[in-house]
Design a protein around this motif. Structure first.
Motif, PDB file in Angstrom:
ATOM      1  N   GLY A 204       1.048  -1.204   0.037  1.00  0.00           N
ATOM      2  CA  GLY A 204      -0.011   0.140  -0.177  1.00  0.00           C
ATOM      3  C   GLY A 204       0.773   1.413  -0.021  1.00  0.00           C
ATOM      4  N   SER A 205       1.841   1.222   0.756  1.00  0.00           N
ATOM      5  CA  SER A 205       2.526   2.465   0.967  1.00  0.00           C
ATOM      6  C   SER A 205       3.416   2.609  -0.496  1.00  0.00           C
ATOM      7  CB  SER A 205       3.495   2.566   2.232  1.00  0.00           C
ATOM      8  OG  SER A 205       4.333   1.429   2.362  1.00  0.00           O
ATOM      9  N   ARG A 206       4.102   1.580  -0.880  1.00  0.00           N
ATOM     10  CA  ARG A 206       4.675   1.722  -2.193  1.00  0.00           C
ATOM     11  C   ARG A 206       4.112   2.158  -3.230  1.00  0.00           C
ATOM     12  NH1 ARG A 206       9.427   2.661  -2.397  1.00  0.00           N
ATOM     13  NH2 ARG A 206      10.057   1.279  -3.710  1.00  0.00           N
ATOM     14  N   ILE A 207       2.632   1.633  -3.402  1.00  0.00           N
ATOM     15  CA  ILE A 207       1.930   2.269  -4.488  1.00  0.00           C
ATOM     16  C   ILE A 207       1.754   3.635  -4.266  1.00  0.00           C
ATOM     17  CG2 ILE A 207      -0.494   2.097  -5.361  1.00  0.00           C
ATOM     18  CD1 ILE A 207      -0.416  -0.940  -4.416  1.00  0.00           C
ATOM     19  N   ILE A 208       1.504   4.257  -3.140  1.00  0.00           N
ATOM     20  CA  ILE A 208       1.284   5.471  -2.966  1.00  0.00           C
ATOM     21  C   ILE A 208       2.589   6.341  -3.254  1.00  0.00           C
ATOM     22  CG2 ILE A 208       0.732   7.174  -1.203  1.00  0.00           C
ATOM     23  CD1 ILE A 208      -1.375   5.313  -0.183  1.00  0.00           C
ATOM     24  N   SER A 209       3.675   5.854  -2.655  1.00  0.00           N
ATOM     25  CA  SER A 209       4.821   6.672  -2.982  1.00  0.00           C
ATOM     26  C   SER A 209       5.134   6.796  -4.487  1.00  0.00           C
ATOM     27  CB  SER A 209       6.025   6.160  -2.014  1.00  0.00           C
ATOM     28  OG  SER A 209       6.412   4.836  -2.388  1.00  0.00           O
ATOM     29  N   LEU A 210       4.902   5.764  -5.117  1.00  0.00           N
ATOM     30  CA  LEU A 210       5.332   5.593  -6.651  1.00  0.00           C
ATOM     31  C   LEU A 210       4.125   6.718  -7.162  1.00  0.00           C
ATOM     32  CD1 LEU A 210       6.672   4.569  -8.938  1.00  0.00           C
ATOM     33  CD2 LEU A 210       5.157   2.775  -9.172  1.00  0.00           C
TER      34      LEU A 210
ATOM     35  N   VAL B 181      -8.163 -14.331   2.548  1.00  0.00           N
ATOM     36  CA  VAL B 181      -8.192 -13.676   3.816  1.00  0.00           C
ATOM     37  C   VAL B 181      -8.925 -12.274   3.537  1.00  0.00           C
ATOM     38  CG1 VAL B 181      -7.849 -12.731   6.087  1.00  0.00           C
ATOM     39  CG2 VAL B 181      -6.924 -14.891   5.481  1.00  0.00           C
ATOM     40  N   ASP B 182      -8.098 -11.668   2.608  1.00  0.00           N
ATOM     41  CA  ASP B 182      -8.670 -10.349   2.260  1.00  0.00           C
ATOM     42  C   ASP B 182      -9.859 -10.182   1.528  1.00  0.00           C
ATOM     43  OD1 ASP B 182      -6.247  -9.541   3.077  1.00  0.00           O
ATOM     44  OD2 ASP B 182      -5.394  -9.308   0.949  1.00  0.00           O
ATOM     45  N   ARG B 183     -10.419 -11.440   0.917  1.00  0.00           N
ATOM     46  CA  ARG B 183     -11.822 -11.211   0.255  1.00  0.00           C
ATOM     47  C   ARG B 183     -12.863 -11.284   1.427  1.00  0.00           C
ATOM     48  NH1 ARG B 183     -11.226 -15.684  -4.370  1.00  0.00           N
ATOM     49  NH2 ARG B 183      -9.114 -15.065  -5.118  1.00  0.00           N
ATOM     50  N   LEU B 184     -12.643 -11.165   2.450  1.00  0.00           N
ATOM     51  CA  LEU B 184     -13.702 -10.971   3.626  1.00  0.00           C
ATOM     52  C   LEU B 184     -14.258  -9.740   3.446  1.00  0.00           C
ATOM     53  CD1 LEU B 184     -12.438 -13.096   6.688  1.00  0.00           C
ATOM     54  CD2 LEU B 184     -13.998 -13.648   4.966  1.00  0.00           C
ATOM     55  N   LEU B 185     -13.409  -8.554   3.323  1.00  0.00           N
ATOM     56  CA  LEU B 185     -13.769  -7.198   3.044  1.00  0.00           C
ATOM     57  C   LEU B 185     -13.097  -6.617   1.906  1.00  0.00           C
ATOM     58  CD1 LEU B 185     -13.417  -6.086   7.007  1.00  0.00           C
ATOM     59  CD2 LEU B 185     -15.402  -6.567   5.643  1.00  0.00           C
ATOM     60  N   LEU B 186     -13.085  -5.473   1.849  1.00  0.00           N
ATOM     61  CA  LEU B 186     -12.237  -4.862   0.869  1.00  0.00           C
ATOM     62  C   LEU B 186     -10.828  -5.314   1.079  1.00  0.00           C
ATOM     63  CD1 LEU B 186     -12.497  -2.510  -1.573  1.00  0.00           C
ATOM     64  CD2 LEU B 186     -11.781  -1.050   0.060  1.00  0.00           C
ATOM     65  N   GLY B 187     -10.008  -5.805   0.001  1.00  0.00           N
ATOM     66  CA  GLY B 187      -8.598  -6.200   0.165  1.00  0.00           C
ATOM     67  C   GLY B 187      -7.923  -5.057   1.061  1.00  0.00           C
ATOM     68  N   SER B 188      -6.989  -5.524   1.907  1.00  0.00           N
ATOM     69  CA  SER B 188      -6.061  -4.783   2.695  1.00  0.00           C
ATOM     70  C   SER B 188      -5.395  -3.756   1.869  1.00  0.00           C
ATOM     71  CB  SER B 188      -5.364  -5.682   3.797  1.00  0.00           C
ATOM     72  OG  SER B 188      -4.476  -6.372   3.073  1.00  0.00           O
ATOM     73  N   VAL B 189      -4.673  -4.158   1.005  1.00  0.00           N
ATOM     74  CA  VAL B 189      -3.871  -3.366   0.046  1.00  0.00           C
ATOM     75  C   VAL B 189      -4.671  -2.115  -0.371  1.00  0.00           C
ATOM     76  CG1 VAL B 189      -2.391  -2.805  -1.601  1.00  0.00           C
ATOM     77  CG2 VAL B 189      -1.911  -4.869  -0.119  1.00  0.00           C
ATOM     78  N   THR B 190      -5.842  -2.566  -0.977  1.00  0.00           N
ATOM     79  CA  THR B 190      -6.833  -1.681  -1.442  1.00  0.00           C
ATOM     80  C   THR B 190      -7.315  -0.763  -0.443  1.00  0.00           C
ATOM     81  OG1 THR B 190      -7.352  -3.103  -3.374  1.00  0.00           O
ATOM     82  CG2 THR B 190      -9.004  -1.424  -3.023  1.00  0.00           C
ATOM     83  N   ASP B 191      -7.769  -1.303   0.563  1.00  0.00           N
ATOM     84  CA  ASP B 191      -8.241  -0.345   1.460  1.00  0.00           C
ATOM     85  C   ASP B 191      -7.191   0.676   2.143  1.00  0.00           C
ATOM     86  OD1 ASP B 191     -10.100   0.278   3.493  1.00  0.00           O
ATOM     87  OD2 ASP B 191      -9.007  -0.692   5.180  1.00  0.00           O
ATOM     88  N   TYR B 192      -6.046  -0.015   2.217  1.00  0.00           N
ATOM     89  CA  TYR B 192      -4.953   1.110   2.867  1.00  0.00           C
ATOM     90  C   TYR B 192      -4.706   2.149   1.805  1.00  0.00           C
ATOM     91  CZ  TYR B 192      -0.403   2.924   3.990  1.00  0.00           C
ATOM     92  OH  TYR B 192       0.658   3.739   4.525  1.00  0.00           O
ATOM     93  N   VAL B 193      -4.750   1.729   0.256  1.00  0.00           N
ATOM     94  CA  VAL B 193      -4.424   2.953  -0.653  1.00  0.00           C
ATOM     95  C   VAL B 193      -5.639   3.809  -0.606  1.00  0.00           C
ATOM     96  CG1 VAL B 193      -4.340   3.329  -3.148  1.00  0.00           C
ATOM     97  CG2 VAL B 193      -2.843   1.585  -2.109  1.00  0.00           C
ATOM     98  N   VAL B 194      -6.982   3.281  -0.662  1.00  0.00           N
ATOM     99  CA  VAL B 194      -8.118   4.201  -0.668  1.00  0.00           C
ATOM    100  C   VAL B 194      -8.100   5.192   0.646  1.00  0.00           C
ATOM    101  CG1 VAL B 194     -10.650   4.125  -0.357  1.00  0.00           C
ATOM    102  CG2 VAL B 194      -9.566   2.686  -1.982  1.00  0.00           C
ATOM    103  N   GLN B 195      -7.821   4.664   1.492  1.00  0.00           N
ATOM    104  CA  GLN B 195      -7.670   5.419   2.823  1.00  0.00           C
ATOM    105  C   GLN B 195      -6.657   6.430   2.798  1.00  0.00           C
ATOM    106  OE1 GLN B 195     -10.044   5.304   5.351  1.00  0.00           O
ATOM    107  NE2 GLN B 195     -11.146   3.847   4.106  1.00  0.00           N
ATOM    108  N   ASN B 196      -5.256   6.167   2.131  1.00  0.00           N
ATOM    109  CA  ASN B 196      -4.298   7.280   2.179  1.00  0.00           C
ATOM    110  C   ASN B 196      -3.865   7.787   0.712  1.00  0.00           C
ATOM    111  OD1 ASN B 196      -3.340   6.665   5.312  1.00  0.00           O
ATOM    112  ND2 ASN B 196      -3.844   4.355   4.213  1.00  0.00           N
ATOM    113  N   SER B 197      -4.427   7.592  -0.151  1.00  0.00           N
ATOM    114  CA  SER B 197      -4.266   8.184  -1.556  1.00  0.00           C
ATOM    115  C   SER B 197      -4.582   9.647  -1.450  1.00  0.00           C
ATOM    116  CB  SER B 197      -4.725   7.486  -2.750  1.00  0.00           C
ATOM    117  OG  SER B 197      -4.553   8.027  -3.642  1.00  0.00           O
ATOM    118  N   PRO B 198      -3.308  10.471  -1.785  1.00  0.00           N
ATOM    119  CA  PRO B 198      -3.857  11.871  -1.989  1.00  0.00           C
ATOM    120  C   PRO B 198      -4.523  12.280  -3.268  1.00  0.00           C
ATOM    121  CG  PRO B 198      -1.427  11.225  -2.667  1.00  0.00           C
ATOM    122  CD  PRO B 198      -2.148  10.156  -2.180  1.00  0.00           C
TER     123      PRO B 198
END
Length: 142
Positions: free
Chosen positions: A92-98, A117-134
């Motif tokens: 997640g953080s590497r996607i945002i920094s790139l 496990v990530d399929r239970l909710l929004l994927g953890s990486v996707t969730d991280y990026v959505v929450q932190n993306s500028p």
């Protein structure tokens, strides 16, 4: 509006749909496309690097290269120029920094990745990026 698009892929079906959506958007907007595959090195950071971990990392590196090459072929078939990136670290953080480094206008992600496990909710990486993306982030459902 969108001139530079970053799409994160991991070889999963949702990531493939995200790539398709990014390529379609790029064609309509004549946008530049960047594709990133992140080797989640956080899995290894607390362990001493031995031959086993080096082999696992090598396998993940090769997988990433193959996935990126497949993405490049898909873009070439649609006559859309595409630049690939392979990184390591927290995905997640590497996607945002790139995205920040490249100055992208849009990040495109699948709704979840390869982990069951990530399929239970929004994927953890996707969730991280959505929450932190500028920048605007598009989540493509499968």
């Amino acid at each position: 509006m969108f001139r530079k698009i970053l799409v994160a892929i991991d070889g999963s079906e949702p990531a493939s749909h995200a790539l398709d959506a990014a390529l379609d958007e790029a064609r309509v907007r004549n946008a530049e496309v960047h594709v990133v595959y992140v080797i989640e090195s956080g899995l290894f950071s607390s362990l001493p690097m031995d031959n086993t971990l080096e082999i696992i990392y090598s396998v993940l590196q090769k997988e990433g290269e193959e996935i990126l090459e497949s993405a490049k072929k898909k873009a070439d078939a649609k006559n859309i120029p595409l630049t690939t990136h392979i990184l390591q670290g927290h995905a997640g953080s590497r996607i945002i920094s790139l995205a920040e480094e490249l100055g992208v206008d849009l990040i495109v992600l699948g709704s979840y990745g390869k982990s069951g496990v990530d399929r239970l909710l929004l994927g953890s990486v996707t969730d991280y990026v959505v929450q932190n993306s500028p920048v605007t982030t598009l989540v493509v459902r499968s």
